[in-house]
Motif scaffolding. Structure first.
Motif, mmCIF file in Angstrom:
data_model
loop_
_atom_site.group_PDB
_atom_site.id
_atom_site.type_symbol
_atom_site.label_atom_id
_atom_site.label_comp_id
_atom_site.label_asym_id
_atom_site.label_seq_id
_atom_site.Cartn_x
_atom_site.Cartn_y
_atom_site.Cartn_z
ATOM 1 N N THR A 1 -17.325 20.849 43.978
ATOM 2 C CA THR A 1 -18.369 20.415 43.051
ATOM 3 C C THR A 1 -17.874 19.281 42.159
ATOM 4 O O THR A 1 -18.607 18.316 41.893
ATOM 5 C CB THR A 1 -18.838 21.594 42.176
ATOM 6 N N ALA A 2 -16.620 19.383 41.708
ATOM 7 C CA ALA A 2 -16.040 18.314 40.876
ATOM 8 C C ALA A 2 -15.987 17.002 41.655
ATOM 9 O O ALA A 2 -16.263 15.929 41.109
ATOM 10 C CB ALA A 2 -14.639 18.721 40.415
ATOM 11 N N ILE A 3 -15.636 17.083 42.945
ATOM 12 C CA ILE A 3 -15.583 15.883 43.782
ATOM 13 C C ILE A 3 -16.975 15.278 43.936
ATOM 14 O O ILE A 3 -17.171 14.058 43.812
ATOM 15 C CB ILE A 3 -14.987 16.224 45.162
ATOM 16 N N VAL A 4 -17.969 16.141 44.206
ATOM 17 C CA VAL A 4 -19.346 15.665 44.393
ATOM 18 C C VAL A 4 -19.874 15.027 43.108
ATOM 19 O O VAL A 4 -20.524 13.972 43.141
ATOM 20 C CB VAL A 4 -20.263 16.834 44.829
ATOM 21 N N THR B 1 -26.148 15.564 50.383
ATOM 22 C CA THR B 1 -25.127 16.092 51.290
ATOM 23 C C THR B 1 -24.094 16.919 50.535
ATOM 24 O O THR B 1 -23.688 17.991 50.987
ATOM 25 C CB THR B 1 -24.418 14.939 52.031
ATOM 26 N N GLY B 2 -23.668 16.419 49.377
ATOM 27 C CA GLY B 2 -22.690 17.152 48.571
ATOM 28 C C GLY B 2 -23.213 18.509 48.145
ATOM 29 O O GLY B 2 -22.493 19.516 48.205
ATOM 30 N N SER B 3 -24.488 18.555 47.720
ATOM 31 C CA SER B 3 -25.095 19.827 47.309
ATOM 32 C C SER B 3 -25.191 20.788 48.491
ATOM 33 O O SER B 3 -24.974 21.999 48.342
ATOM 34 C CB SER B 3 -26.492 19.578 46.730
ATOM 35 N N SER C 1 -9.261 15.656 41.079
ATOM 36 C CA SER C 1 -10.221 16.588 41.671
ATOM 37 C C SER C 1 -9.883 16.845 43.142
ATOM 38 O O SER C 1 -9.934 17.991 43.613
ATOM 39 C CB SER C 1 -11.648 16.034 41.562
ATOM 40 N N ILE C 2 -9.535 15.785 43.862
ATOM 41 C CA ILE C 2 -9.166 15.931 45.266
ATOM 42 C C ILE C 2 -7.877 16.739 45.390
ATOM 43 O O ILE C 2 -7.747 17.613 46.260
ATOM 44 C CB ILE C 2 -8.999 14.542 45.925
ATOM 45 N N ALA C 3 -6.924 16.476 44.503
ATOM 46 C CA ALA C 3 -5.661 17.217 44.519
ATOM 47 C C ALA C 3 -5.903 18.705 44.265
ATOM 48 O O ALA C 3 -5.290 19.566 44.907
ATOM 49 C CB ALA C 3 -4.709 16.647 43.468
ATOM 50 N N PHE C 4 -6.789 19.006 43.320
ATOM 51 C CA PHE C 4 -7.119 20.396 43.004
ATOM 52 C C PHE C 4 -7.728 21.096 44.211
ATOM 53 O O PHE C 4 -7.387 22.243 44.527
ATOM 54 C CB PHE C 4 -8.091 20.435 41.824
ATOM 55 N N TYR C 5 -8.615 20.406 44.914
ATOM 56 C CA TYR C 5 -9.238 20.963 46.120
ATOM 57 C C TYR C 5 -8.187 21.320 47.165
ATOM 58 O O TYR C 5 -8.162 22.437 47.699
ATOM 59 C CB TYR C 5 -10.248 19.968 46.695
ATOM 60 N N GLY D 1 -12.629 35.278 50.227
ATOM 61 C CA GLY D 1 -14.017 35.023 49.862
ATOM 62 C C GLY D 1 -14.153 34.719 48.379
ATOM 63 O O GLY D 1 -14.871 33.802 47.979
ATOM 64 N N TYR D 2 -13.424 35.477 47.544
ATOM 65 C CA TYR D 2 -13.444 35.206 46.105
ATOM 66 C C TYR D 2 -12.819 33.842 45.797
ATOM 67 O O TYR D 2 -13.305 33.100 44.928
ATOM 68 C CB TYR D 2 -12.690 36.301 45.346
ATOM 69 N N LEU D 3 -11.737 33.517 46.497
ATOM 70 C CA LEU D 3 -11.093 32.228 46.264
ATOM 71 C C LEU D 3 -11.975 31.061 46.713
ATOM 72 O O LEU D 3 -11.815 29.940 46.226
ATOM 73 C CB LEU D 3 -9.749 32.173 46.997
ATOM 74 N N MET D 4 -12.896 31.343 47.640
ATOM 75 C CA MET D 4 -13.818 30.294 48.080
ATOM 76 C C MET D 4 -14.676 29.801 46.916
ATOM 77 O O MET D 4 -15.085 28.643 46.882
ATOM 78 C CB MET D 4 -14.712 30.819 49.208
ATOM 79 N N PHE D 5 -14.966 30.690 45.943
ATOM 80 C CA PHE D 5 -15.717 30.256 44.763
ATOM 81 C C PHE D 5 -14.906 29.233 43.971
ATOM 82 O O PHE D 5 -15.445 28.252 43.461
ATOM 83 C CB PHE D 5 -16.051 31.456 43.872
ATOM 84 N N LEU D 6 -13.596 29.470 43.871
ATOM 85 C CA LEU D 6 -12.722 28.522 43.176
ATOM 86 C C LEU D 6 -12.649 27.209 43.948
ATOM 87 O O LEU D 6 -12.668 26.121 43.347
ATOM 88 C CB LEU D 6 -11.324 29.131 43.027
ATOM 89 N N LEU D 7 -12.586 27.324 45.272
ATOM 90 C CA LEU D 7 -12.591 26.128 46.114
ATOM 91 C C LEU D 7 -13.878 25.332 45.900
ATOM 92 O O LEU D 7 -13.871 24.102 45.847
ATOM 93 C CB LEU D 7 -12.446 26.534 47.584
#
Length: 204
Positions: free
Chosen positions: A88-91, A177-179, A36-40, A77-83
């Motif tokens: 979210t996966a990390i949280v 905090t994550g949310s 998950s961290i790697a994906f981020y 901005g669109y890629l920010m949704f993917l980010l």
């Protein structure tokens, strides 16, 4: 190299190295947390690479340059949704699997100092570059701000591990905090898309 871009190249290089290291570690240890961290960090690297690549290809004509930068800004901005999916996966890993960041000994104080410096620096630079009307640089600074927010979350989990004593309350606070971080990144994405779309229509 212009200092405005050298930081982008440095961040891109470090993000790629970190993403590769975490990805290989996640594969070797079969860890969804590390993956998950790697994906981020991989998404972060792609966004920074896009900004650098598009900036090199933009024409010198001022009017066209601004429109192309705004389109790149909107795409980020669109890629920010993917980010945000990666965040979210990390949280979720933190909340449901009790995963966390950990920094041994006094290293946590150095990380805390760096985290607060990054947050303050990213906020100041975001305001500065918005005032000079360079959407690509503004997008880069928004990425820095998003990354600083993630660092705040990482610092919180590390502080709880080192100094906390109530596991249930830690999970709740990490969830809050994550949310908040996820919501902040989502709002930044929406604002980037809406702001750039309005300006593009106005210029066209």
């Amino acid at each position: 190299m212009n200092s405005k871009y050298s930081s982008l190249y440095t961040s891109l290089f470090l993000n790629l190295i970190y993403a590769l290291f975490k990805g290989l570690s996640g594969y070797y240890f079969q860890s969804s947390w590390l993956i998950s961290i790697a994906f981020y960090y991989m998404i972060l690297s792609i966004m920074r690479f896009l900004l650098l690549r598009k900036d090199r290809k933009i024409k010198k004509q001022l009017h066209r340059k601004i429109i192309e930068e705004l389109k790149t800004y909107r795409f980020c901005g669109y890629l920010m949704f993917l980010l945000n999916i990666a965040v979210t996966a990390i949280v979720l890993q933190m909340i449901h699997n009790a995963k966390y960041y950990e920094y041994p000994g006094t290293l946590i104080y150095a990380f805390a100092a760096y985290t607060f410096y990054s947050l303050i620096s990213a906020t100041i630079n975001l305001i500065r570059y918005r005032s000079i009307n360079r959407p690509i640089l503004s997008a880069a600074k928004i990425l820095s701000l998003a990354n600083a927010l993630i660092s705040i979350l990482a610092l919180q989990t590390a502080l709880f591990v080192q100094f906390g004593d109530g596991e249930s309350s830690i999970l709740i606070l990490n969830g809050i905090t994550g949310s908040t971080v996820c919501l902040s990144i989502f709002i930044m994405a929406i604002l980037m898309i809406v702001h750039s779309t309005k300006k593009i229509k106005k210029l066209q």
